[in-house]
Design a protein around this motif. Structure first.
Motif, PDB file in Angstrom:
ATOM      1  N   GLN A 155      -6.336   6.993 -13.748  1.00 33.35           N
ATOM      2  CA  GLN A 155      -6.322   8.440 -13.521  1.00 33.35           C
ATOM      3  C   GLN A 155      -5.044   8.848 -12.783  1.00 33.35           C
ATOM      4  O   GLN A 155      -4.417   9.847 -13.117  1.00 33.35           O
ATOM      5  N   ARG A 176      -2.607  10.899 -15.144  1.00 32.00           N
ATOM      6  CA  ARG A 176      -2.815  12.315 -14.871  1.00 32.00           C
ATOM      7  C   ARG A 176      -2.257  12.768 -13.525  1.00 32.00           C
ATOM      8  O   ARG A 176      -2.231  13.957 -13.244  1.00 32.00           O
ATOM      9  N   ALA A 198       0.534  15.701 -10.360  1.00 33.44           N
ATOM     10  CA  ALA A 198      -0.147  16.196 -11.563  1.00 33.44           C
ATOM     11  C   ALA A 198       0.830  16.943 -12.471  1.00 33.44           C
ATOM     12  O   ALA A 198       0.612  17.033 -13.678  1.00 33.44           O
TER      13      ALA A 198
END
Length: 97
Positions: free
Chosen positions: A22, A26, A49
């Motif tokens: 993650q 991301r 992000a």
């Protein structure tokens, strides 16, 4: 077939590995502080992000030059070696015990 293989790999990840995935893909964390990134030496931190790790280091971790910036090769083979980059030395990373 390839999509099915990716789905199986995702199912096989430990919780820690999924958190790492993650973060890498991301730029997101479960932490309320979030994750920041910088580009270049002395750059201003910004939300990871916006530009997650994979954007510069690539899915293979080898990095690709963009706007005259060369991201570090972060493949397991390279991280297992001691290195000095831009005058900064680091010890080899080792698997957790």
């Amino acid at each position: 077939m390839k999509l099915a293989a990716v789905a199986l790999l995702m199912l096989a990840l430990t919780p820690a590995q999924e958190r790492g995935r993650q973060i890498y893909f991301r730029g997101e964390s479960a932490s309320p502080q979030g994750i920041t990134a910088t580009v270049g030496e002395g750059g201003t931190p910004f939300s990871a992000a916006i530009v997650p790790c994979v954007n510069c280091h690539g899915e293979d971790g080898r990095g690709r030059v963009e706007a005259n910036v060369r991201p570090a090769d972060i493949t397991p083979e390279m991280l297992a070696r001691a290195a000095t980059v831009n005058g900064r030395a680091r010890v080899p990373y080792t698997p957790p015990h």
